[in-house]
Design a protein around this motif. Structure first.
Motif, PDB file in Angstrom:
ATOM      1  N   THR A 137      60.435  34.176  18.971  1.00 51.60           N
ATOM      2  CA  THR A 137      59.123  34.940  19.145  1.00 51.60           C
ATOM      3  C   THR A 137      57.947  34.378  18.796  1.00 51.60           C
TER       4      THR A 137
ATOM      5  N   ARG B  80      55.385  41.413  27.108  1.00 54.71           N
ATOM      6  CA  ARG B  80      55.011  41.639  25.694  1.00 54.71           C
ATOM      7  C   ARG B  80      55.324  42.644  24.906  1.00 54.71           C
TER       8      ARG B  80
ATOM      9  N   GLU C 151      53.486  35.208  18.109  1.00 56.89           N
ATOM     10  CA  GLU C 151      52.245  35.974  18.189  1.00 56.89           C
ATOM     11  C   GLU C 151      51.276  35.531  19.570  1.00 56.89           C
TER      12      GLU C 151
ATOM     13  N   LYS D 101      48.277  32.731  13.322  1.00 55.16           N
ATOM     14  CA  LYS D 101      47.288  33.035  14.508  1.00 55.16           C
ATOM     15  C   LYS D 101      45.990  33.085  14.090  1.00 55.16           C
TER      16      LYS D 101
ATOM     17  N   HIS E 106      52.143  42.593  20.273  1.00 53.26           N
ATOM     18  CA  HIS E 106      51.143  41.520  20.042  1.00 53.26           C
ATOM     19  C   HIS E 106      52.248  40.043  20.068  1.00 53.26           C
ATOM     20  N   GLN E 107      53.393  40.332  20.589  1.00 47.68           N
ATOM     21  CA  GLN E 107      54.282  39.273  20.444  1.00 47.68           C
ATOM     22  C   GLN E 107      54.937  39.005  21.792  1.00 47.68           C
TER      23      GLN E 107
END
Length: 190
Positions: A22, A86, A24, A126, A89-90
């Motif tokens: 996974t 999604r 972001e 991020k 936010h992943q």
């Protein structure tokens, strides 16, 4: 080069796999942009052929972002085959895919770039990556709450190509895109 959804999906799958399954979205987008930029710097052509834009959080691959946000239908073997929908936010990998040996749309040179980008930037958060792209990507200009096109010529200039070479590379990309369109229309008409 025309945009390749399959190459975008496999590039995303590479980075998602390296991140442990996974990632972001903001981090993925920065890694993918940096890979596209590195390919332009090394070879004068992109990996994915996406439309590059400046957004508030830095440079973005526009068509790929449309796939992430579910604004574009996926082609067979494309985005939805590789990347799960999604979750907040992943993004994650589709369970059927182990990218280790299935990234058939990516060349050895592409894989070398992806490995390089992951090795150089994969450890950053991020927001750290966003800040890095603001500093090292002079082609990005803050558009506020809108978006602004980043022409390939601006990236090529920023990575050090001379103006006459930039013009030649842009013409080659336009020629390849025309050939892609002609080939695509010829195969769909049969």
């Amino acid at each position: 080069m025309s945009y390749s959804e399959q190459r975008a999906a496999q590039t995303a799958a590479f980075f998602i796999s390296r991140a442990g399954g996974t990632i972001e979205i903001l981090k993925l987008m920065k890694l993918m942009y940096l890979a596209e930029r590195e390919s332009l710097a090394r070879y004068g052509e992109p990996i994915i052929g996406d439309v590059l834009v400046s957004m508030k959080h830095g440079p973005v691959l526009s068509k790929t972002l449309d796939h992430i946000n579910g604004f574009t239908d996926s082609e067979e073997g494309g985005w939805e085959s590789w990347v799960s929908a999604r979750a907040g936010h992943q993004l994650g990998l589709q369970p059927a895919h182990d990218p280790a040996d299935q990234l058939t749309q990516l060349s050895d040179a592409d894989m070398e770039i992806l490995d390089f980008i992951w090795g150089k930037f994969g450890q950053y958060s991020k927001y750290k990556l966003r800040d890095i792209t603001h500093k090292i990507c002079p082609e990005w200009e803050d558009p506020g709450d809108t978006s602004q096109l980043i022409p390939y010529s601006r990236v090529l200039n920023c990575v050090g190509y001379k103006p006459e070479v930039v013009r030649e590379l842009e013409q080659r990309m336009r020629d390849e895109e025309e050939l892609d369109k002609m080939f695509s229309s010829a195969t769909t008409s049969h």
